[in-house]
Design an enzyme around this catalytic site. Structure first.
Site, PDB file in Angstrom:
ATOM      1  N   GLN A  57     -32.843 -22.572 -35.270  1.00 41.66           N
ATOM      2  CA  GLN A  57     -32.323 -21.240 -35.579  1.00 41.66           C
ATOM      3  C   GLN A  57     -31.321 -21.305 -36.730  1.00 41.66           C
ATOM      4  O   GLN A  57     -31.380 -20.517 -37.673  1.00 41.66           O
ATOM      5  CB  GLN A  57     -31.664 -20.651 -34.329  1.00 41.66           C
ATOM      6  CG  GLN A  57     -31.184 -19.217 -34.509  1.00 41.66           C
ATOM      7  CD  GLN A  57     -30.326 -18.736 -33.349  1.00 41.66           C
ATOM      8  OE1 GLN A  57     -29.845 -19.520 -32.535  1.00 41.66           O
ATOM      9  NE2 GLN A  57     -30.121 -17.429 -33.286  1.00 41.66           N
ATOM     10  N   LEU A  58     -30.393 -22.247 -36.672  1.00 43.77           N
ATOM     11  CA  LEU A  58     -29.425 -22.420 -37.754  1.00 43.77           C
ATOM     12  C   LEU A  58     -30.051 -23.118 -38.957  1.00 43.77           C
ATOM     13  O   LEU A  58     -29.856 -22.704 -40.108  1.00 43.77           O
ATOM     14  CB  LEU A  58     -28.220 -23.226 -37.243  1.00 43.77           C
ATOM     15  CG  LEU A  58     -27.172 -23.631 -38.272  1.00 43.77           C
ATOM     16  CD1 LEU A  58     -26.479 -22.403 -38.866  1.00 43.77           C
ATOM     17  CD2 LEU A  58     -26.142 -24.566 -37.633  1.00 43.77           C
ATOM     18  N   TYR A  99     -23.640 -30.105 -22.607  1.00 38.81           N
ATOM     19  CA  TYR A  99     -23.559 -29.709 -24.009  1.00 38.81           C
ATOM     20  C   TYR A  99     -22.105 -29.742 -24.483  1.00 38.81           C
ATOM     21  O   TYR A  99     -21.779 -30.329 -25.516  1.00 38.81           O
ATOM     22  CB  TYR A  99     -24.159 -28.315 -24.176  1.00 38.81           C
ATOM     23  CG  TYR A  99     -24.147 -27.785 -25.593  1.00 38.81           C
ATOM     24  CD1 TYR A  99     -24.873 -28.415 -26.599  1.00 38.81           C
ATOM     25  CD2 TYR A  99     -23.433 -26.640 -25.921  1.00 38.81           C
ATOM     26  CE1 TYR A  99     -24.882 -27.924 -27.896  1.00 38.81           C
ATOM     27  CE2 TYR A  99     -23.436 -26.137 -27.220  1.00 38.81           C
ATOM     28  CZ  TYR A  99     -24.153 -26.780 -28.200  1.00 38.81           C
ATOM     29  OH  TYR A  99     -24.156 -26.291 -29.478  1.00 38.81           O
TER      30      TYR A  99
END
Length: 317
Positions: free
Chosen positions: A14-15, A144
């Site tokens: 996405q980035l 994460y």
């Protein structure tokens, strides 16, 4: 002036999709090598030049750095928050070893700059929730967040011990329309637009009042490039900079979308992602980024919603 030759790792994400495109606009397509473990599927995913790369393969990484005479690496590959909770050991291994492989190649080959994204996931249940400061209690309870906090310390270590010019931003939830979301806790704020434009009802997995820091992708791209272009002497944070822009709830974004799509309906079915969201800040104090390299976001919630609703129909998934 010496030419920058940039390797983007995780360019299909996405980035990575949008960052690669912007870097090529600045430095020229042939000077920005896109790489990912998967081949690009279609436009607007980055294509030529493209190299298939599993960043866990340190030898292949080093070979690409030599082949293209790479001077900078943007290391974007990661398992995100929601997906990471489903397979924590794999997420830890990938998130940590990939960063260490890049830091080591930077040290050995004396690369000029490294970019690695951190996240608001580094904060935890005992971090201040409002205007969360640059330095505070950080006790993440997702794999994460734990891997991002450890990664920040490794970045600072490689800068202090070996002089590696590594730079980082703690991204809030990122909202874009040019690619599908990749398994983060804030993905609802991307998916909601697809449902609204398709005339479908939207079922949200977070509570309607879950207030979280967010950022529109063009602001995230701008922040990343501004940070990387800043003179080294201006960079005072070698772990990762706090970065703020918007904070809103699912109900807030729904109400703005509804102005253009009055028949759009939302319902709420809370799942495991709510527990992750509950440990994250409401808003971020990014005064250090403002002071060091003049960070300032451009988009309000209304600006972002209007822009996405106008442009998303051009992209088919």
């Amino acid at each position: 002036m010496e030419t920058n030759t940039i390797l983007v790792i995780g360019a299909n994400g996405q980035l990575g999709t949008e960052l690669t495109s912007e870097l090529r606009a600045i430095y020229g397509s042939t000077n920005v090598i896109a790489s990912d473990i998967r081949n690009p599927q279609k436009d607007p995913l980055p294509n030529e030049p493209f190299e298939q790369l599993d960043v866990m393969d340190a030898e292949r990484l080093a070979a690409l750095v030599d082949q293209y005479k790479i001077t900078e690496i943007y290391m974007l590959a990661a398992i995100l928050s929601a997906k990471g909770e489903q397979n924590p050991i794999f997420a830890w291994d990938l998130n940590m070893q990939s960063l260490l492989n890049v830091l080591e190649v930077a040290r050995e080959k004396k690369l000029s700059k490294i970019y690695w994204p951190s996240s608001i996931a580094v904060f935890g249940p005992n971090s201040p929730v409002d205007h969360t400061p640059q330095d505070c209690v950080m006790d993440p309870n997702t794999v994460y967040g734990i891997s991002k906090l450890a990664g920040e310390r490794w970045c600072a270590y490689y800068h202090e011990k070996y002089g590696v010019d590594v730079r980082s931003l703690r991204y809030p939830g990122l909202i874009g329309y040019k690619s599908l979301p990749g398994g983060g806790t804030t993905d609802y704020a991307v998916d909601i637009f697809h449902k609204a434009l398709n005339g479908e009802d939207f079922e949200c997995y977070l509570r309607e009042d879950s207030y979280l820091p967010m950022m529109y992708m063009p602001d995230a791209i701008k922040a990343t490039i501004d940070l990387m272009q800043a003179p080294a002497e201006k960079i005072t944070v070698r772990s990762s900079y706090n970065l703020g822009a918007l904070s809103f709830t699912p109900k807030d974004i729904y109400e703005v979308i509804k102005k253009q799509h009055p028949d759009f309906k939302i319902s709420y079915k809370v799942d495991y992602r709510q527990k992750i969201a509950d440990t994250w800040p409401n808003s971020i104090d990014d005064s250090q980024a403002q002071k060091d390299w003049n960070w300032s976001p451009k988009y309000s919630l209304e600006d972002m919603v209007n822009d996405i609703l106008e442009k998303l129909p051009e992209f088919e998934f």
